[in-house]
Design an enzyme around this catalytic site. Structure first.
Site, short mmCIF file in Angstrom:
data_model
loop_
_atom_site.label_atom_id
_atom_site.label_comp_id
_atom_site.label_asym_id
_atom_site.label_seq_id
_atom_site.Cartn_x
_atom_site.Cartn_y
_atom_site.Cartn_z
N ASN A 123 0.85 -1.19 0.00
CA ASN A 123 0.00 0.00 0.00
C ASN A 123 0.88 1.24 0.00
OD1 ASN A 123 0.38 1.03 2.85
ND2 ASN A 123 -0.32 -1.06 3.27
N LYS A 181 -14.33 1.53 15.44
CA LYS A 181 -13.06 0.83 15.65
C LYS A 181 -12.57 0.97 17.09
CE LYS A 181 -10.97 0.71 11.23
NZ LYS A 181 -10.33 1.47 10.20
N LYS A 240 8.48 -17.51 -9.88
CA LYS A 240 7.67 -16.42 -10.43
C LYS A 240 6.41 -16.99 -11.10
CE LYS A 240 7.89 -12.57 -13.60
NZ LYS A 240 8.56 -12.00 -14.76
N ASP A 272 -4.54 -6.34 5.70
CA ASP A 272 -5.51 -7.21 6.37
C ASP A 272 -5.41 -8.65 5.86
OD1 ASP A 272 -6.74 -5.38 8.11
OD2 ASP A 272 -7.82 -4.47 6.42
#
Ligand code: PMT
Length: 400
Positions: free
Chosen positions: A209, A337, A288, A278
């Site tokens: 990310n 949360k 690969k 997550d």
């Protein structure tokens, strides 16, 4: 109410133009302001500007015969209840660190008994240079206070940490009493996670990310400056280790989980800034993955451990701070949360705001706890980190 008398020293950097606005902001807070310019500062902004804004004579030299007939520099040093140097250039910081007194401003800094606060401003590479950082540490060790620097665009065209804090924020911080460096987190052990995690698919590909690690690194650095003993568990990022911080590098969420739990015992505060994946691929291919025919590829993902929730579930738990990256309904999702993961505090950043949050130099946070909340306005990540730690220190005091 006691009079607040600020002696504003202006160093010779391009940010000297902002010092003119700073005079006005300080006066808006009711402070009396007198200004001393270095010779180089007077090349950027004339003494007349400061004289007009402060309503007081401006000093630029130790060799002012009229003022020095009555030992003017000693009188000025005694007059001040606060000495603020803004901008504080790399050269001024170095000279102050080594006790020089070869011009009016450095002489005043040695002769005063008022608290000394510096608002640094310089190119990002100069700020990050070990010589500058060593000088800053030396001054901090002697009780000198620092406001900023901020992150963002610089006059030299580069982007990074080193920009002078905005005048309004300096005035507010100085006169709201935040100029003191009482080590808010002295004796506290703080564990911070930062950056992304990379979940390998095969030897060359991974799921990742856009977290740069800057927010977590800023928190680790500021916590150290506030006196804490800091452990930083860092995902794969390209950032230098903040001075005095113990760093453990990891790649995947599972490795981050292991590093956190190997170091969590005895921590007083846990701050989960990392953008932990997550999910991870169920299997990491040893070779690969090849394209076969015209078809797509289906990845089987399994859940990663929720590090934050597991830390919060420990019987001997630290004060637990989570982060939330939300695009909509920030307060609703963040509070959900907070309750679900049994956190002490959550800091929500609105992602998707240009120039803020993920992979940016700046951030703004909405901070929530069970029966309250506070906004930290947009600023460079070091300043946002500092504000967040002040809130954490206050909440920690209230909860224990
Ligand atoms: O790194 P920068 O470029 O400076 O950007 C900073 C940031 C935007 C990444 C940071 O401020 C931030 O918001 N971090 C948390 C982002 C995130 O992953 O949010 P989340 O809603 O997925 O996770 C919520 C909380 O649970 C976080 O504290 C996270 O560390 C924690 N978590 C999540 C999943 C998991 N498996 N384990 C966890 O501990």
């Amino acid at each position: 109410m006691n009079a607040v008398r600020v002696l504003l020293g202006v160093g010779g950097g391009i940010a000297a133009y902002k010092a003119a606005d700073l005079v006005r902001r300080l006066r808006d807070h009711g402070a009396e302001v007198r200004v001393a310019l270095t010779g180089n500062a007077a090349r950027f902004v004339t003494p007349v500007t400061f004289q007009a804004l402060s309503g007081e004579p401006v000093r630029t030299s130790l060799w002012d015969e009229a003022a020095e007939a009555a030992m003017g520099h000693i009188e000025l040093a005694r007059w001040a209840t606060h000495v603020l140097i803004a901008p504080a250039t790399a050269d001024l910081i170095a000279r102050l660190a080594h006790g020089h007194a070869d011009d009016l401003l450095t002489t005043l800094a040695l002769a005063t008994q008022a608290p000394l606060t510096l608002a640094p401003a310089m190119n990002r590479v100069m700020w990050a240079h070990p010589a500058t950082q060593a000088n800053v540490a030396l001054l901090q060790g002697r009780g000198v206070n620092f406001l900023g620097p901020d992150s963002g665009g610089q006059a030299c065209g580069e982007t990074g940490e080193g920009r002078m804090m905005e005048p309004a924020a300096i005035a507010q911080a100085l006169l709201a009493g935040r100029h003191t460096t009482e080590p808010l987190l002295a004796g506290r052990r703080v564990l911070v996670t930062a950056g992304p995690t990379f979940e390998d698919l095969d030897p060359v590909r991974y799921l990742g990310n856009r977290s740069s690690g800057r927010m977590g690194f800023a928190i680790a650095e500021q916590a150290r400056r506030l006196g804490a003993q800091v452990t930083l568990v860092a995902g794969p990022v390209n950032l230098p280790t903040p001075a005095g911080v113990a760093r453990i590098d990891v790649r995947s969420a599972q490795q981050m989980h292991e590093a956190v739990f190997a170091n969590i015992a005895g921590q007083h505060i846990y701050i989960g800034t990392a953008a932990v994946a997550d999910f991870r691929p169920q299997q990491v291919a040893t070779d690969k993955i090849k394209k076969e025919g015209d078809g797509g590829l289906t990845l089987e993902l399994v859940q990663n451990p929720d590090i934050l929730a597991q830390v919060a579930a420990l019987p001997q738990r630290p004060f637990v701070v989570g982060f939330a990256a939300e695009t909509t309904q920030v307060e609703g999702y963040a509070r959900d949360k907070l309750l679900r993961k049994k956190l002490d505090l959550i800091a929500a950043n609105r992602v998707g705001v240009e120039g803020c949050g993920f992979d940016a130099q700046r951030n703004a946070l909405s901070v929530y706890w069970k029966d309250g909340g506070l906004e930290i306005p947009e600023s460079g990540k070091p300043e946002v980190a500092r504000r967040l730690l002040e809130i954490i220190a206050e909440r920690l005091g209230a909860s224990r």
